[in-house]
Design a protein around this motif. Structure first.
Motif, PDB file in Angstrom:
ATOM      1  N   ALA A   1     -21.792 -13.786  20.713  1.00  0.00           N
ATOM      2  CA  ALA A   1     -20.383 -14.121  20.502  1.00  0.00           C
ATOM      3  C   ALA A   1     -19.723 -14.510  21.814  1.00  0.00           C
ATOM      4  N   ILE A   2     -20.112 -13.833  22.883  1.00  0.00           N
ATOM      5  CA  ILE A   2     -19.543 -14.163  24.186  1.00  0.00           C
ATOM      6  C   ILE A   2     -19.966 -15.574  24.599  1.00  0.00           C
ATOM      7  N   ARG A   3     -21.234 -15.909  24.344  1.00  0.00           N
ATOM      8  CA  ARG A   3     -21.701 -17.243  24.697  1.00  0.00           C
ATOM      9  C   ARG A   3     -20.972 -18.287  23.859  1.00  0.00           C
ATOM     10  N   LEU A   4     -20.762 -17.949  22.616  1.00  0.00           N
ATOM     11  CA  LEU A   4     -20.157 -18.906  21.721  1.00  0.00           C
ATOM     12  C   LEU A   4     -18.683 -19.095  22.041  1.00  0.00           C
ATOM     13  N   GLY A   5     -18.051 -18.032  22.450  1.00  0.00           N
ATOM     14  CA  GLY A   5     -16.670 -18.127  22.899  1.00  0.00           C
ATOM     15  C   GLY A   5     -15.656 -18.352  21.810  1.00  0.00           C
ATOM     16  N   GLN A   6     -16.084 -18.397  20.547  1.00  0.00           N
ATOM     17  CA  GLN A   6     -15.136 -18.689  19.478  1.00  0.00           C
ATOM     18  C   GLN A   6     -14.561 -17.431  18.850  1.00  0.00           C
ATOM     19  N   ARG A   7     -15.293 -16.361  18.963  1.00  0.00           N
ATOM     20  CA  ARG A   7     -14.902 -15.157  18.220  1.00  0.00           C
ATOM     21  C   ARG A   7     -14.723 -13.959  19.142  1.00  0.00           C
ATOM     22  N   LEU A   8     -14.280 -14.233  20.365  1.00  0.00           N
ATOM     23  CA  LEU A   8     -14.157 -13.143  21.314  1.00  0.00           C
ATOM     24  C   LEU A   8     -13.216 -12.027  20.855  1.00  0.00           C
ATOM     25  N   PRO A   9     -12.111 -12.348  20.202  1.00  0.00           N
ATOM     26  CA  PRO A   9     -11.261 -11.245  19.737  1.00  0.00           C
ATOM     27  C   PRO A   9     -11.997 -10.309  18.794  1.00  0.00           C
ATOM     28  N   GLU A  10     -12.930 -10.862  18.009  1.00  0.00           N
ATOM     29  CA  GLU A  10     -13.697  -9.982  17.119  1.00  0.00           C
ATOM     30  C   GLU A  10     -14.562  -9.024  17.923  1.00  0.00           C
ATOM     31  N   VAL A  11     -15.117  -9.533  19.024  1.00  0.00           N
ATOM     32  CA  VAL A  11     -15.889  -8.654  19.903  1.00  0.00           C
ATOM     33  C   VAL A  11     -15.007  -7.497  20.350  1.00  0.00           C
ATOM     34  N   ASN A  12     -13.810  -7.843  20.797  1.00  0.00           N
ATOM     35  CA  ASN A  12     -12.908  -6.810  21.280  1.00  0.00           C
ATOM     36  C   ASN A  12     -12.542  -5.825  20.193  1.00  0.00           C
ATOM     37  N   VAL A  13     -12.344  -6.332  18.983  1.00  0.00           N
ATOM     38  CA  VAL A  13     -12.035  -5.443  17.870  1.00  0.00           C
ATOM     39  C   VAL A  13     -13.178  -4.466  17.651  1.00  0.00           C
ATOM     40  N   VAL A  14     -14.394  -5.006  17.599  1.00  0.00           N
ATOM     41  CA  VAL A  14     -15.546  -4.145  17.331  1.00  0.00           C
ATOM     42  C   VAL A  14     -15.682  -3.094  18.428  1.00  0.00           C
ATOM     43  N   VAL A  15     -15.588  -3.533  19.684  1.00  0.00           N
ATOM     44  CA  VAL A  15     -15.747  -2.601  20.794  1.00  0.00           C
ATOM     45  C   VAL A  15     -14.659  -1.532  20.747  1.00  0.00           C
ATOM     46  N   LEU A  16     -13.460  -1.966  20.479  1.00  0.00           N
ATOM     47  CA  LEU A  16     -12.343  -1.015  20.424  1.00  0.00           C
ATOM     48  C   LEU A  16     -12.565   0.020  19.337  1.00  0.00           C
ATOM     49  N   VAL A  17     -12.964  -0.458  18.167  1.00  0.00           N
ATOM     50  CA  VAL A  17     -13.140   0.461  17.043  1.00  0.00           C
ATOM     51  C   VAL A  17     -14.286   1.435  17.324  1.00  0.00           C
ATOM     52  N   VAL A  18     -15.409   0.906  17.836  1.00  0.00           N
ATOM     53  CA  VAL A  18     -16.543   1.793  18.129  1.00  0.00           C
ATOM     54  C   VAL A  18     -16.133   2.841  19.158  1.00  0.00           C
ATOM     55  N   THR A  19     -15.434   2.403  20.211  1.00  0.00           N
ATOM     56  CA  THR A  19     -15.004   3.348  21.243  1.00  0.00           C
ATOM     57  C   THR A  19     -14.092   4.417  20.653  1.00  0.00           C
ATOM     58  N   ALA A  20     -13.162   3.985  19.844  1.00  0.00           N
ATOM     59  CA  ALA A  20     -12.212   4.942  19.272  1.00  0.00           C
ATOM     60  C   ALA A  20     -12.926   5.927  18.361  1.00  0.00           C
ATOM     61  N   ILE A  21     -13.870   5.407  17.567  1.00  0.00           N
ATOM     62  CA  ILE A  21     -14.563   6.291  16.632  1.00  0.00           C
ATOM     63  C   ILE A  21     -15.415   7.313  17.364  1.00  0.00           C
ATOM     64  N   THR A  22     -16.008   6.904  18.480  1.00  0.00           N
ATOM     65  CA  THR A  22     -16.904   7.826  19.167  1.00  0.00           C
ATOM     66  C   THR A  22     -16.160   8.828  20.023  1.00  0.00           C
ATOM     67  N   PHE A  23     -14.912   8.540  20.318  1.00  0.00           N
ATOM     68  CA  PHE A  23     -14.195   9.387  21.271  1.00  0.00           C
ATOM     69  C   PHE A  23     -14.189  10.850  20.844  1.00  0.00           C
ATOM     70  N   ILE A  24     -13.853  11.088  19.595  1.00  0.00           N
ATOM     71  CA  ILE A  24     -13.712  12.478  19.163  1.00  0.00           C
ATOM     72  C   ILE A  24     -15.058  13.208  19.140  1.00  0.00           C
ATOM     73  N   PRO A  25     -16.088  12.642  18.488  1.00  0.00           N
ATOM     74  CA  PRO A  25     -17.367  13.369  18.528  1.00  0.00           C
ATOM     75  C   PRO A  25     -17.888  13.592  19.943  1.00  0.00           C
ATOM     76  N   VAL A  26     -17.643  12.645  20.834  1.00  0.00           N
ATOM     77  CA  VAL A  26     -18.145  12.827  22.195  1.00  0.00           C
ATOM     78  C   VAL A  26     -17.448  14.012  22.848  1.00  0.00           C
ATOM     79  N   ILE A  27     -16.154  14.090  22.687  1.00  0.00           N
ATOM     80  CA  ILE A  27     -15.422  15.236  23.258  1.00  0.00           C
ATOM     81  C   ILE A  27     -15.934  16.538  22.659  1.00  0.00           C
ATOM     82  N   VAL A  28     -16.063  16.545  21.346  1.00  0.00           N
ATOM     83  CA  VAL A  28     -16.513  17.764  20.686  1.00  0.00           C
ATOM     84  C   VAL A  28     -17.909  18.135  21.168  1.00  0.00           C
ATOM     85  N   ALA A  29     -18.787  17.132  21.213  1.00  0.00           N
ATOM     86  CA  ALA A  29     -20.164  17.408  21.587  1.00  0.00           C
ATOM     87  C   ALA A  29     -20.245  17.953  23.009  1.00  0.00           C
TER      88      ALA A  29
END
Ligand SMILES: Nc1ncnc2c1ncn2[C@@H]1O[C@H](COP(=O)(O)OP(=O)(O)OP(=O)(O)O)[C@@H](O)[C@H]1O
Ligand SMILES: Nc1ncnc2c1ncn2[C@@H]1O[C@H](COP(=O)(O)OP(=O)(O)OP(=O)(O)O)[C@@H](O)[C@H]1O
Ligand SMILES: NCCCCNCCCN
Ligand SMILES: [Mg+2]
Ligand SMILES: [Mg+2]
Lengths: 264, 302, 358, 349, 349
Positions: A224-252
């Motif tokens: 997606a980065i190479r393609l350059g057309q859907r970069l906001p989607e990359v950011n969305v995915v990264v943001l969501v994954v980071t947010a979802i993992t935040f709590i279990p990581v703290i707990v763990a």
């Protein structure tokens, strides 16, 4: 012990490092809401549309799924093999014992490109097609050390007398492992597994060499980065994954190692 | 009493197997060690061997077919070329610079975690340090492009506060910053582990003997944290040494790394023998590094 | 050695999936989605930034990972002679008959009358600049060698870029005797290398990915460079003031073909895909999106329907003469086109390119 | 004493001069990668005995205990329990339990779960298990602590959990490796009494390891003195204290002065020596010599005197502070004094 | 004794009944997040004294020491060293050194480097530094171990390095927190002597922490008895043992029996009580009562008797095993005996 001034200076340093660590992540978060797919600063406007389009994107879903599957299986292998190796090295004295700890760290300590290339030519050499399983093998290979290190560190801190006490009280080796050893190492195992999974989940280089036509999430992101057309989607995915993992990581990590809350 | 022995002797298969293992510890060792060792030897070490045997082969540039005749041409080409020497030097120098920078950034941070922060804050910092590992490495590198580019966040911010613009996008400065950033957690974690193991009364003993803070840091804390520092440097150094994506994404002209050459040859030109030959260099560097690191006790801190 | 033919009688039932290696911009949802719905073949895309990468991907893991590749002329022969791709039965492609004659069986994808590839689209590498920052429209490649653009130039990170320099030298330094930019003697290669080394000092960044170049212009890091029309289109869409031109010295370019892996696991879907992308509508969509020229002559009306004037803009109305003006990418070989054995091969080019980049 | 306790033994039987052999070690040897930990140990322990292994650090006490428990396998020799060779029997199949120096309580289990662990491993029925755990906790006075985790206990309480966890299994032999080593002196003295009391209650054979002579003397029926992986002497407390067979034993068990007279070396225990003002007469049959008072240390229960004789011999004497608030001999350092002993109490070494 | 040692003090001056005040604590208080560790401590230590803080675990001894060293700051009260308030002075600016219980030797430095550490911090010239390190190592008999790492030393040797590292700085006051706690009994007794000897040699004031009464009694000029963050009594060993001012002190320093007679409670030290066969006559002025022998424990130097009187009072007596190889009283458990004491030695509590 540290003087007040020292504490303040250190505190400021910590704050600055945190800004350094999280600045780019904040940028990612901001761009996830970019109204345009053109990445300029400041963003022209806020929009949630990339969340919808990321959600609808089949490639994201399938690559996320693939990453999760590969990560889980690689972590499982790493947990099994890493724990076994840690026990062997901790319990026994044998020729080449020193070499084991060396071999185990090699895959993570050698540059990923060497690991990737070696595995790639190895698979080619034996005529094994690249597949989901070659990804798993590659990831498991460099994840083992994480589990190994965590478990052996815990075993070293765990009094040897505990498992002896168990056997002394009539519990056979299996029962001892189940009732005493396992509960004692479980938190370090979880810590190791989480880190192993994180490494697998985000691995690009080794995956590049061991994946066939399959896309893991990082590979999709790279595309997606190479393609350059859907970069906001990359950011969305990264943001969501980071947010979802935040709590279990703290707990763990709260449970991971008693040493972290051992007061000085 | 002998009846007690009878009751004890009974028991199912696991118990008898446990007894067998107790009587023959080698059997236990074997069953524990065989699977991981087989994995590493049959897959990983074998793969490395296959790769480095290939370094002495060559490839037909047009058809991509391997020519398995023994030749030193690849090594000769590498050793006689200024370009490859320059790239190797650049890579190692950058890896060293990144390692030093990360150490400098991480040391006070880890020190704060280990010595100043309370238990709750310590856990929070620990999680915060690890959290970036969950947000894609690629996305974070890419974010730096947006920060450092000509019309990017950094220059925008500098302009806001009336400072002159900097033009460090797509340069070695950019790579230095980004590598430092990306691998920083890998330095903080083992360094913290090492600092956390320094008994509190060493600080007291040092102060008691008349040493001020800086002296305690230099003479006690630093030497005792060194294994952790080296453990961290294994990561920062080797991860930088083997990376080829960051140079592609944020580097400018003249910023190819060993990894780029290797990748170009294996992933693009399909010249595995040449790639393998060039990869011998980081392999040797890391092997030596690891041997030294292990001697210094760094493996216990990873 | 080239793979043996294994023609199917007809296109059978789809296997449900298709793995393709494509140039960025060659497998857009706009036309891939309808294909998937129509055929049930799920398309897995892998984007390659260069012909070399395409070759590598097609050979990865012993081949067979990917079914199709959109190879350019400099990759196609390597794939053919490497045995990586298999002959294609063009009869199964209904639109084949409407292809530009020159590209029905061009030497870069047809060997001894056997079709190893199905031509797709073609176009030039252009000179692109920021119209805000450079007011006088450039006309010559000389601009990207001009020190006045110190730190603002961007050219592809690709050994084939040597051909661009050779093309420029063939016009500006006739004494070197360069006739074909892909046929370079060691001396000519050195001369091109020297020129590119002086250019290296001006380069902001060698772009490896299409998105690199787009971003470099978007964020003001580069103001002039070698690009694809696709980038000009994307940048204009995003409101960045750019323009491009085929300079007076002419241009290098690409002529792409879909090629079928010798070990394709999804041949039916692959044939369905080749048939689909050869239709006028898809050919037109692709051409407009990327800024290049279709091989299907019937695509002209579709193009104008989608974007008025685009058929003419991309020379589909007069393809033959335009075709001649572009020096299409091909793999440099030891044996020059004239048969002599005095040329430099691609390995030499790669080494030279590495030397140039530093 | 409660219902469980056996009839109080006479003082004479407590020395265990006879009785059935429970444990027999013959020629037991163990080396760790070349370093010999146990050279050759022969040992017989009788049923019901409180047997102590005493010796300096590194003398092989723990190793011997571990061989008996089955945590290590001997390089040579036999270990017979009840006449059966145990060499090839795993720890979990031996009718022996251990109380560990660091207690080795399972930190993730409550006190009751710790104590029940051995019974559960032996699949004792739940009801019986509950009763026996309760009884064992009562015996170590921890009935109210059943639900606590080990981390919530003090050192002495943990020690008692470790004890309860072992005796609840009613082992034929209980091994205790410096079980009181980690405790405060005061607490240790209390626990010594408790331990001894419990042993008498349950009648289990105790094999006890310590490096504290006083503890060994006060608790044991018999003591084995270890030195460099071998046993130097086995005997009752009185035997090893009063009639040591080697100089090492003489020196290790209690303090003593060595005097050379008529070419022979004698050991003099400090309590056998009296310090008197010069001029006083020694009792009949006693031997008296003049010397100079070098040091006087008040130790509460008694006062210690260090006297240097004319030939340089250093004599240590202790005298109980029985008569009143201050010691009897009001001499200052450096003044001449008379030391006196009964020649019969001087033991040749 | 070598050239460094001061003239041997008389026994009288050793009790330090006078002398200049080196350290004064007044109303010192310290709480940790609500939990009071030191309630209120007043203390004066004289120059040259061997002063011991004795008390059970958790009574605030370590906390007091840490306040004096400067590792903690008091919540209230003053700490004066040589008349100057130290409350706001950092540890590295206090003329005080500490010997840690776990030694706290720097593991990456050789013995000599450890000992030189304080001198280097004070920028003592290299030559002088070398000499003083050598002298300190000679004093603790480790001259041959200068190049070793701490890990290559035994426990007792490490302890001595810790001591040398502190005394080489010639501090005005040396703080020792259970410095012998980690050692074997035998080794501990040897080190007690050595420590005492070194203190006399160098003439530094020692402030010593222990929970071992015997150690406290044998080494100290004066002892402070701690209980729950407060000092219950300060006095010479004889004072605290023979004339305790509180029941806690009476019980903590040495063992004792408590008898109630005429409505008052008296403490009886075991060495003040004699056990005789029934029918024998008590000496003139002595008080005699009949009881039943409950236990007899042979302890080497002496034998301990436990007697239960008719009213249920338990009396403990010790008698030195002075006369011969066996104890004097050949009675069995359960037989009647006579216990006898001088009423003057019964201390009212
Ligand atoms: N696992 C081991 N590996 C190597 N040497 C060992 C091991 N265990 C004990 N030793 C050595 O064997 C000797 C005897 O050790 P052991 O622990 O039996 O002594 P100990 O009498 O119990 O001493 P302590 O009173 O210090 O506990 C020592 O020299 C010790 O260093
Ligand atoms: N850092 C601390 N945080 C909280 N409480 C503490 C701390 N240090 C000591 N305490 C508490 O203060 C009280 C006194 O402790 P201190 O260590 O001074 O006792 P001590 O007399 O030295 O005992 P010991 O003989 O066990 O060493 C104890 O209840 C202890 O739990
Ligand atoms: N978060 C990305 C870290 C990648 C680490 N890869 C380790 C593998 C090296 N062989
Ligand atoms: Mg031991
Ligand atoms: Mg303390």
């Amino acid at each position: 012990m540290e003087s007040r001034a020292t504490r303040i200076v250190l505190g400021i340093w910590v704050a600055l490092v945190l800004v350094f660590l999280f600045g780019p992540i904040a940028i990612i978060a901001v761009y996830a809401f970019n109204a345009s797919n053109v990445q300029t600063w400041p963003i022209p406007g806020f929009s949630l549309r990339w969340f919808a389009s990321a959600w609808a994107n089949r490639e994201i879903r399938s690559s996320l799924l693939l990453s999760l599957e590969a990560g889980v299986i690689a972590t499982a292998i790493a947990v099994l093999l890493g724990t076994a190796a840690a026990f062997a090295v901790h319990r026994f004295r044998f020729v080449g014992r020193e070499a084991v700890s060396f071999i185990v760290v090699l895959p993570i300590a050698l540059p990923g490109i060497i690991t990737g290339m070696a595995l790639n030519s190895f698979f080619v050499f034996w005529g094994l097609g690249l597949s989901f399983w070659t990804i798993v093998i590659g990831h498991a290979t460099f994840c083992i050390v994480v589990v190994y290190n965590n478990v052996i560190a815990r075993l070293r801190r765990m009094p040897h007398s505990l498992s002896e006490a168990s056997m002394d009280l009539g519990a056979d080796s299996w029962r001892t492992f189940r009732l005493v050893t396992m509960p004692m190492i479980s938190t370090s195992l979880i810590g190791g597994a989480i880190l192993a999974f994180a490494l697998s989940f985000d691995e690009v280089i080794v995956t590049t060499f061991t994946a066939g036509a399959q896309n893991t999430l990082p590979l999709w992101i790279f595309g997606a980065i190479r393609l350059g057309q859907r970069l906001p989607e990359v950011n969305v995915v990264v943001l969501v994954v980071t947010a979802i993992t935040f709590i279990p990581v703290i707990v763990a990590y709260r449970y991971m190692d008693q040493s972290t809350d051992r007061s000085r | 009493m002998s009846s007690a022995h009878e009751t004890l002797r009974r028991g199912g298969v696991p118990r008898r197997f446990s007894g067998l293992l107790w009587r023959n510890p080698r059997l236990g060792l074997g069953s524990l060690l065989a699977p991981p060792l087989a994995w590493f030897i049959l897959i990983y070490l074998a793969a490395l061997v296959v790769l480095f045997v290939a370094a002495f082969w060559s490839v037909d540039p047009f058809t991509g077919e391997l020519d398995r005749t023994w030749t030193l041409d690849n090594f000769r080409a590498i050793l006689t070329s200024d370009t490859y020497r320059a790239i190797a030097l650049r890579t190692v120098a950058m890896a060293a610079a990144v390692t030093v920078t990360d150490a400098v950034l991480a040391f006070p941070f880890a020190y704060y975690m280990a010595r100043v922060a309370g238990p709750k804050l310590r856990v929070a910092l620990f999680a915060l340090v690890l959290l970036p590992l969950w947000s894609s490495y690629l996305a974070r590198v890419y974010a730096w492009r947006l920060i450092l580019s000509h019309d990017g966040v950094l220059n925008w911010a500098l302009k806001l506060v009336g400072l002159p613009q900097v033009d460090i996008g797509y340069s070695r400065w950019a790579m230095w910053i980004v590598f430092t950033y990306i691998w920083l957690p890998f330095m903080i974690m083992p360094l913290y582990a090492a600092l956390e193991r320094i008994p509190g009364n060493f600080f007291e003993a040092s102060g008691d003997l008349g040493a001020r803070g800086w002296r305690t840091t230099a003479k006690i804390v630093f030497p005792l944290a060194l294994p952790g520092l080296i453990a961290g440097s294994i990561f920062t150094f080797s991860l930088t040494l083997g990376d080829y994506i960051t140079p592609v994404l944020v580097g400018g002209p003249g910023s190819d790394f060993i990894g780029n050459v290797v990748y170009a040859n294996v992933g693009i030109a399909n010249n595995v023998p040449f790639a393998a030959a060039y990869a011998t260099l980081p392999l040797l560097v890391m092997a030596i590094y690891l041997l030294v690191a292990r001697r210094l006790g760094a493996f216990d801190m990873m | 050695a080239p793979a043996k033919a294994n023609y199917p009688k007809q296109i059978g039932k789809g296997e449900g999936a298709l793995n393709i290696v494509a140039w960025e911009g060659y497998a857009q949802d706009d036309w891939v989605k309808p294909f998937e719905q129509e055929t049930g073949c799920q398309v897995n895309r892998k984007y390659a930034g260069s012909s070399d990468e395409m070759v590598a991907l097609m050979r990865q893991g012993g081949g067979g990972e990917y079914d199709l590749v959109s190879a350019s002329g400099d990759a196609s022969l390597r794939l053919i002679y490497g045995g990586d791709v298999q002959p294609i039965k063009v009869d199964l492609i209904p639109d084949f008959k409407d292809f530009v004659e020159d590209l029905k069986a061009p030497p870069h994808n047809t060997v001894k009358g056997v079709h190893y590839g199905l031509s797709y689209e073609w176009g030039p590498n252009v000179l692109m600049w920021n119209t805000d920052k450079i007011k006088d429209a450039p006309k010559s490649w000389a601009e990207i060698y001009d020190p006045k653009y110190q730190g603002q130039v961007s050219v592809p990170d690709n050994p084939i870029q040597i051909a661009d320099a050779a093309l420029y030298l063939s016009k500006t330094k006739p004494e070197l005797g360069i006739k074909d930019p892909y046929d370079l003697t060691p001396k000519q290669l050195d001369a091109a290398g020297d020129l590119l080394k002086t250019q290296q000092k001006l380069v902001k960044k060698y772009w490896a990915l299409a998105s690199d170049e787009i971003e470099l212009f978007k964020n003001g890091d580069a103001t002039i460079g070698a690009a694809w029309p696709y980038m000009t289109n994307s940048l204009k869409d995003a409101g960045t003031p750019v323009a491009d031109v085929v300079p007076q010295e002419g241009a290098t370019g690409w002529a792409d073909s879909w090629m079928l892996s010798a070990k394709a696991k999804h041949p039916n879907c692959a044939y369905k895909f080749m048939a689909y992308v050869s239709t006028p509508k898809v050919q037109a969509q692709q051409a407009i999106y990327f800024g290049e020229t279709p091989v299907n002559l019937k695509a002209c009306t579709e193009m104008d329907a989608q974007q008025p004037g685009s058929c003419e803009k991309y020379h589909l109305n007069a393809p033959a003469s335009y075709l001649k003006s572009i020096k299409f990418w091909k793999t440099p070989l030891k044996q020059c086109s004239d048969g002599s054995n005095t040329c430099t091969n691609y390995t030499d080019w790669q080494r030279k390119w590495q030397e140039i980049k530093g | 004493m409660n219902a469980m306790s056996p009839p109080a033994p006479t003082l004479a039987t407590k020395t265990a001069s006879g009785g059935e052999i429970l444990l027999r070690l013959s020629g037991v040897r163990k080396a760790y990668r070349g370093a010999v930990a146990v050279e050759s140990v022969d040992l017989e322990i009788r049923r019901g005995e409180f047997f102590t292994m005493l010796g300096p650090s590194g003398s092989g006490k723990t190793t011997t205990l571990r061989l008996i428990a089955g945590f290590e396998q001997p390089d040579a020799g036999t270990i017979e329990l009840d006449g059966v060779d145990m060499a090839r029997t795993a720890p979990f199949d031996r009718n022996v339990n251990t109380v560990f120096q660091d207690y080795a309580l399972f930190p993730h289990m409550s006190v009751a779960e710790n104590v029940a662990y051995g019974l559960k491993a032996k699949r004792v029925a739940a009801a019986e298990c509950r009763d026996r755990v309760a009884e064992a906790l009562r015996m170590v006075q921890l009935a109210d602590f059943a639900g606590r985790l080990p981390a919530q206990l003090s050192g002495g309480q943990r020690q008692r959990v470790g004890l309860a966890r072992a005796i609840v299994n009613r082992p034929g032999l209980l091994l205790l490796d410096e079980p009181l080593g980690a405790l405060d002196l005061k607490l240790r003295q209390d626990m010594q009494l408790e331990l001894k009391h419990i042993q008498e209650q349950v009648g289990i054979t105790f094999l006890y390891v310590t490096h504290d002579q006083e503890e060994a003397l006060s608790m044991s029926d018999r003591i084995a003195i270890f030195n460099r992986g071998e046993i130097e002497q086995i005997g009752t407390p009185e035997e090893v204290y009063e009639r040591p067979t080697t100089p090492f034993v003489a020196n290790f068990v209690g303090s003593s002065s060595i005097v050379k007279r008529r070419g022979r070396r004698f050991m003099l225990r400090p309590e056998k020596v009296q310090v008197l003002p010069v001029g006083e007469r020694a009792a009949f049959g006693f031997h008296g010599e003049e010397g100079r008072l070098e040091d006087r240390v008040y130790l509460g229960m008694f006062t210690k005197y260090v006297v240097r004789l004319g030939d340089g011999t250093k004599i240590v004497a202790v005298q109980p502070n029985a008569e009143g608030a201050t010691g009897q001999l009001e001499k200052q350092r450096g003044e001449p004094v008379l030391v006196v002993w009964n020649p019969e109490t001087a033991w040749p070494v």
